[in-house]
Scaffold this motif. Structure first.
Motif, PDB file in Angstrom:
ATOM      1  N   ILE A 199       0.813  -1.217   0.000  1.00  0.00           N
ATOM      2  CA  ILE A 199       0.000   0.000   0.000  1.00  0.00           C
ATOM      3  C   ILE A 199       0.843   1.263   0.000  1.00  0.00           C
ATOM      4  O   ILE A 199       0.352   2.338  -0.349  1.00  0.00           O
ATOM      5  CB  ILE A 199      -0.995   0.000   1.167  1.00  0.00           C
ATOM      6  CG1 ILE A 199      -0.283  -0.020   2.527  1.00  0.00           C
ATOM      7  CG2 ILE A 199      -1.942  -1.189   1.050  1.00  0.00           C
ATOM      8  CD1 ILE A 199      -1.263   0.109   3.707  1.00  0.00           C
ATOM      9  N   GLY A 200       2.130   1.146   0.352  1.00  0.00           N
ATOM     10  CA  GLY A 200       3.004   2.309   0.286  1.00  0.00           C
ATOM     11  C   GLY A 200       3.216   2.810  -1.138  1.00  0.00           C
ATOM     12  O   GLY A 200       3.599   3.969  -1.338  1.00  0.00           O
TER      13      GLY A 200
ATOM     14  N   PRO B 149      -0.018   8.200  -0.081  1.00  0.00           N
ATOM     15  CA  PRO B 149       1.033   9.123   0.360  1.00  0.00           C
ATOM     16  C   PRO B 149       1.467   8.836   1.793  1.00  0.00           C
ATOM     17  O   PRO B 149       0.736   8.226   2.577  1.00  0.00           O
ATOM     18  CB  PRO B 149       0.350  10.497   0.251  1.00  0.00           C
ATOM     19  CG  PRO B 149      -1.104  10.216   0.389  1.00  0.00           C
ATOM     20  CD  PRO B 149      -1.320   8.875  -0.250  1.00  0.00           C
ATOM     21  N   GLU B 150       2.645   9.304   2.114  1.00  0.00           N
ATOM     22  CA  GLU B 150       3.221   9.070   3.438  1.00  0.00           C
ATOM     23  C   GLU B 150       2.324   9.591   4.546  1.00  0.00           C
ATOM     24  O   GLU B 150       2.252   9.002   5.635  1.00  0.00           O
ATOM     25  CB  GLU B 150       4.608   9.721   3.508  1.00  0.00           C
ATOM     26  CG  GLU B 150       5.279   9.652   4.882  1.00  0.00           C
ATOM     27  CD  GLU B 150       5.601   8.227   5.316  1.00  0.00           C
ATOM     28  OE1 GLU B 150       5.875   8.038   6.515  1.00  0.00           O
ATOM     29  OE2 GLU B 150       5.573   7.315   4.473  1.00  0.00           O
ATOM     30  N   ARG B 151       1.600  10.685   4.302  1.00  0.00           N
ATOM     31  CA  ARG B 151       0.768  11.254   5.368  1.00  0.00           C
ATOM     32  C   ARG B 151      -0.324  10.292   5.825  1.00  0.00           C
ATOM     33  O   ARG B 151      -0.769  10.364   6.979  1.00  0.00           O
ATOM     34  CB  ARG B 151       0.140  12.569   4.909  1.00  0.00           C
ATOM     35  CG  ARG B 151      -0.877  12.449   3.790  1.00  0.00           C
ATOM     36  CD  ARG B 151      -1.511  13.774   3.437  1.00  0.00           C
ATOM     37  NE  ARG B 151      -2.485  13.656   2.358  1.00  0.00           N
ATOM     38  CZ  ARG B 151      -2.211  13.679   1.072  1.00  0.00           C
ATOM     39  NH1 ARG B 151      -0.938  13.852   0.684  1.00  0.00           N
ATOM     40  NH2 ARG B 151      -3.162  13.550   0.160  1.00  0.00           N
ATOM     41  N   ASP B 152      -0.768   9.396   4.965  1.00  0.00           N
ATOM     42  CA  ASP B 152      -1.778   8.419   5.363  1.00  0.00           C
ATOM     43  C   ASP B 152      -1.189   7.308   6.229  1.00  0.00           C
ATOM     44  O   ASP B 152      -1.855   6.799   7.131  1.00  0.00           O
ATOM     45  CB  ASP B 152      -2.430   7.783   4.130  1.00  0.00           C
ATOM     46  CG  ASP B 152      -3.409   8.709   3.436  1.00  0.00           C
ATOM     47  OD1 ASP B 152      -3.984   9.578   4.112  1.00  0.00           O
ATOM     48  OD2 ASP B 152      -3.590   8.565   2.215  1.00  0.00           O
TER      49      ASP B 152
ATOM     50  N   SER C 119       4.042   0.352   5.109  1.00  0.00           N
ATOM     51  CA  SER C 119       4.058   0.769   3.701  1.00  0.00           C
ATOM     52  C   SER C 119       4.527  -0.331   2.756  1.00  0.00           C
ATOM     53  O   SER C 119       4.095  -0.383   1.601  1.00  0.00           O
ATOM     54  CB  SER C 119       4.931   2.011   3.527  1.00  0.00           C
ATOM     55  OG  SER C 119       6.266   1.725   3.897  1.00  0.00           O
ATOM     56  N   THR C 120       5.393  -1.223   3.223  1.00  0.00           N
ATOM     57  CA  THR C 120       5.949  -2.253   2.343  1.00  0.00           C
ATOM     58  C   THR C 120       5.401  -3.653   2.619  1.00  0.00           C
ATOM     59  O   THR C 120       5.425  -4.513   1.738  1.00  0.00           O
ATOM     60  CB  THR C 120       7.483  -2.306   2.468  1.00  0.00           C
ATOM     61  OG1 THR C 120       7.839  -2.541   3.843  1.00  0.00           O
ATOM     62  CG2 THR C 120       8.107  -1.003   2.000  1.00  0.00           C
TER      63      THR C 120
ATOM     64  N   SER D 201     -11.440  10.991   6.516  1.00  0.00           N
ATOM     65  CA  SER D 201     -10.566   9.818   6.515  1.00  0.00           C
ATOM     66  C   SER D 201      -9.285  10.102   7.293  1.00  0.00           C
ATOM     67  O   SER D 201      -8.777   9.236   8.018  1.00  0.00           O
ATOM     68  CB  SER D 201     -10.240   9.402   5.080  1.00  0.00           C
ATOM     69  OG  SER D 201      -9.619  10.457   4.364  1.00  0.00           O
ATOM     70  N   ALA D 202      -8.758  11.317   7.177  1.00  0.00           N
ATOM     71  CA  ALA D 202      -7.539  11.675   7.923  1.00  0.00           C
ATOM     72  C   ALA D 202      -7.789  11.657   9.422  1.00  0.00           C
ATOM     73  O   ALA D 202      -6.943  11.203  10.200  1.00  0.00           O
ATOM     74  CB  ALA D 202      -7.046  13.055   7.485  1.00  0.00           C
TER      75      ALA D 202
END
Length: 363
Positions: free
Chosen positions: A84-85, A89-92, A105-106, A149-150
């Motif tokens: 999903i990374g 984006p990193e902020r999620d 992320s990986t 969502s954030a």
């Protein structure tokens, strides 16, 4: 001709028994509204309750979230093994809880999210001993709060992980928030727009919407014409805080519209038969009788009571407010139920069992 007559008599008798059952159920429900029930198949049509009043579908909406992801999969935007990374984006993803040695992320993939095996905790029903402002016990305390969502992902960051990706099934909403965000990032459209353009409009779901996630103030939902529903003792149909269901799509729909959705889904209008069957294949048991695949639920009635094990096994979705949407492929029959309350789940399942027995007799 005589055989056709006997069949019609039997159908009429079964329908009459179901109607008597539903009237008995309603007498025992006190002041709760009548259940909304729709059963539709070849030679069978049964309705009970208000068929025109839209209701909050709760986690039934996860089926539509998974269908959107399936459409993007078949467009080649990504595959089920994509980390999903690569999609968010990193902020999620920054700060989301992970087991030792795991990098969200990986190591977390699209398939992990679809199958509730990501290892991420649920903000709505968080791990024992923890709580969030978006949990089932807390959200009713602030009815006028809007949840993006954030905001929901932020509530997850202080929770402990529930396992390593792929090792444990833990049903929850967090994974489906991330799936909704993946759909947004892949298309550049909002999740609500995607539901409207790719699901509602093509299926002819003219009475379906996402009012809670589309709203931005309590005034936007104060006058909604939506069937009342209760979380415990709290009635929430006009509470902005229902935007907490962004994960399930926050979908409001009618029984007929949900049948339209299932007709399109099982008619291969959204995804291929192969992918739909992959989504439906049971992988994990939430509780006896309820088995999860990758966005679709299978009911195995023998899990509720062993003598029911020979009943057909419908596929679809089920929600916390005793909402159900299921399809019986062999019998080409749809069942939609709304019992309006988190406390009515057992009663809605008992009603579905009676409906399944009628469907089985017609096989």
């Amino acid at each position: 001709m005589a055989t056709q007559h006997r069949t019609k008599v039997e159908v009429d008798r079964d329908s009459a028994r179901l109607m008597r059952h539903l009237h008995r159920v309603q007498r025992r429900r006190g002041s709760l509204p009548e259940p909304q029930v729709l059963v539709r198949g070849p030679g069978l049509e049964l309705t009970f309750g208000d068929q025109e009043l839209p209701f909050h579908a709760a986690s039934v909406g996860k089926v539509m979230t998974a269908t959107l992801i399936g459409m993007l999969l078949e467009q080649g935007r990504f595959d089920v093994s994509t980390p999903i990374g690569r999609l968010l984006p990193e902020r999620d993803l920054a700060g989301l809880p992970a087991a030792a040695g795991v990098t969200v992320s990986t190591d977390v993939t699209v398939e992990h999210l679809l199958t509730h095996t990501s290892g991420l905790p649920d903000y709505f029903e968080p791990p024992r001993g923890t709580d969030t402002a978006a949990s089932a016990t807390s959200v009713v305390a602030d009815r006028d709060r809007y949840w993006s969502s954030a905001d929901l992902l932020e509530e997850v960051r202080h929770l402990p992980p529930v396992g390593r990706p792929g090792e444990r099934f833990a049903y929850g909403d967090t994974a489906y928030v991330l799936l909704g965000r993946i759909a947004e990032e892949a298309t550049g459209q909002t999740f609500s727009q995607l539901l409207r353009e790719l699901i509602f409009d093509p299926a002819g779901m003219a009475h379906s919407s996402t009012p809670y996630s589309d709203a931005r103030s309590s005034e936007d939902v104060a006058h909604l014409r939506i069937a009342p529903f209760w979380l415990g003792r709290e009635e929430l149909s006009t509470a902005l805080a229902v935007s907490v269901d962004w994960a399930g799509g926050g979908i409001v729909s009618t029984p007929d519209d949900l049948v339209r959705f299932q007709t399109a889904l099982h008619g291969d209008r959204f995804v291929s038969e192969e992918l739909r069957e992959w989504m439906a294949r049971p992988r994990h048991r939430l509780r006896p009788g309820i088995h999860y695949g990758a966005g679709l639920v299978t009911l195995r009635f023998g899990g509720f009571f062993p003598l029911l094990r020979n009943l057909p096994q419908p596929v679809g979705g089920i929600g916390a407010f005793a909402t159900q949407m299921f399809y019986y492929p062999r019998q080409e029959t749809h069942v939609v139920l709304n019992f309006h309350s988190s406390r009515q789940m057992a009663r809605s399942v008992r009603t579905h069992i009676r409906i399944a027995q009628v469907i089985a007799r017609r096989s």
